[in-house]
Design a protein around this motif. Structure first.
Motif, PDB file in Angstrom:
ATOM      1  N   ASN A 193     -23.618  -8.070   9.208  1.00  0.00           N
ATOM      2  CA  ASN A 193     -22.750  -8.101  10.385  1.00  0.00           C
ATOM      3  C   ASN A 193     -21.433  -8.818  10.115  1.00  0.00           C
ATOM      4  O   ASN A 193     -20.363  -8.358  10.536  1.00  0.00           O
ATOM      5  N   ARG A 194     -21.496  -9.949   9.408  1.00  0.00           N
ATOM      6  CA  ARG A 194     -20.262 -10.693   9.121  1.00  0.00           C
ATOM      7  C   ARG A 194     -19.336  -9.862   8.225  1.00  0.00           C
ATOM      8  O   ARG A 194     -18.123  -9.849   8.390  1.00  0.00           O
ATOM      9  N   GLU A 197     -17.682  -7.201  10.309  1.00  0.00           N
ATOM     10  CA  GLU A 197     -16.681  -7.737  11.232  1.00  0.00           C
ATOM     11  C   GLU A 197     -15.373  -8.072  10.526  1.00  0.00           C
ATOM     12  O   GLU A 197     -14.293  -7.826  11.059  1.00  0.00           O
ATOM     13  N   GLU A 201     -13.176  -5.580  12.262  1.00  0.00           N
ATOM     14  CA  GLU A 201     -12.879  -6.206  13.545  1.00  0.00           C
ATOM     15  C   GLU A 201     -12.021  -7.455  13.334  1.00  0.00           C
ATOM     16  O   GLU A 201     -11.483  -7.689  12.274  1.00  0.00           O
TER      17      GLU A 201
END
Length: 228
Positions: A193-194, A197, A201
């Motif tokens: 997830n990191r 991101e 993101e």
């Protein structure tokens, strides 16, 4: 002249952001003084190129120029990249400015290399992630941690490096087949997830060293000898 207006704008922008404002201001003033005595377009281009080189020497930095379309179009880069003294000075300045931060970050690293035997690609990615952290490239460090986990799972699951299976599915398969214990499910997904991101993101808000250490921890259990 368009090229002159753009060039002077870039110089002014660099002087506002830079550490050597006074030197850049003096360089710009000298340029305008000399420009008054230039009559041919060739002389003005020559003077302009000299201005760009002086600005880079003062503060603007070679790396910024590599990604600036205007510098490339005006062929300023070619003469810059052939100037060994300028490049030596730039690199020496860069290392000097980053030394204190690099030392502090190095001291924070407890262990980023795995004890077990991992593939060369996996180890290489983890080492590069560590170097990125040391030099302050935090987002790159986290992205490489994600890549490290991806390559490690593919290696253990006997998939090709160019296999297009999603990382989430690789983690799920590794858990199902016992390569990855359930206790590290959350850690593995956190790395995934990191990484997603920082690449897709924003804004960036994670501790790269924690992600590096989490990656090392996952690799330790992933490559732990399995019982028959």
């Amino acid at each position: 002249m368009y090229w002159l207006r753009v060039g002077v704008f870039m110089v002014k922008k660099s002087s506002m952001l830079g550490k050597c404002t006074n030197i850049i201001d003096e360089t710009v003033n000298e340029f305008f003084d000399a420009l008054e005595s230039c009559h041919s377009i060739e002389d003005k281009y020559k003077l302009y190129h000299d201005l760009m080189r002086k600005v880079i020497k003062c503060n603007m930095g070679l790396i910024h120029c590599l990604w600036n379309e205007h510098f490339i179009k005006e062929s300023v880069l070619k003469s810059i990249l052939e100037d060994d003294d300028l490049i030596d000075n730039f690199c020496e300045s860069e290392l000097s400015n980053k030394k204190d931060t690099l030392v502090k970050r190095f001291k924070k690293i407890k262990q980023t290399f795995t004890k077990g035997i991992v593939s060369e690609t996996v180890q290489s990615h983890l080492i590069e992630a560590t170097y990125c952290y040391l030099y302050g490239f935090d987002q790159a460090a986290i992205a490489l941690c994600r890549a490290t986990l991806d390559f490690a799972l593919k290696a253990q699951l006997h998939k090709r490096d160019n296999d297009r299976t999603q990382l989430a599915d690789l983690i799920k398969e590794a858990l199902k087949k016992g390569y990855l214990p359930a206790s590290h499910r959350t850690v593995a997904h956190n790395i995934r997830n990191r990484g997603n991101e920082v690449m897709h993101e924003g804004p960036f808000r994670f501790d790269p060293l924690k992600i590096i250490n989490d990656t090392r921890e996952v690799l330790e259990v992933l490559y732990k000898p399995r019982q028959a």
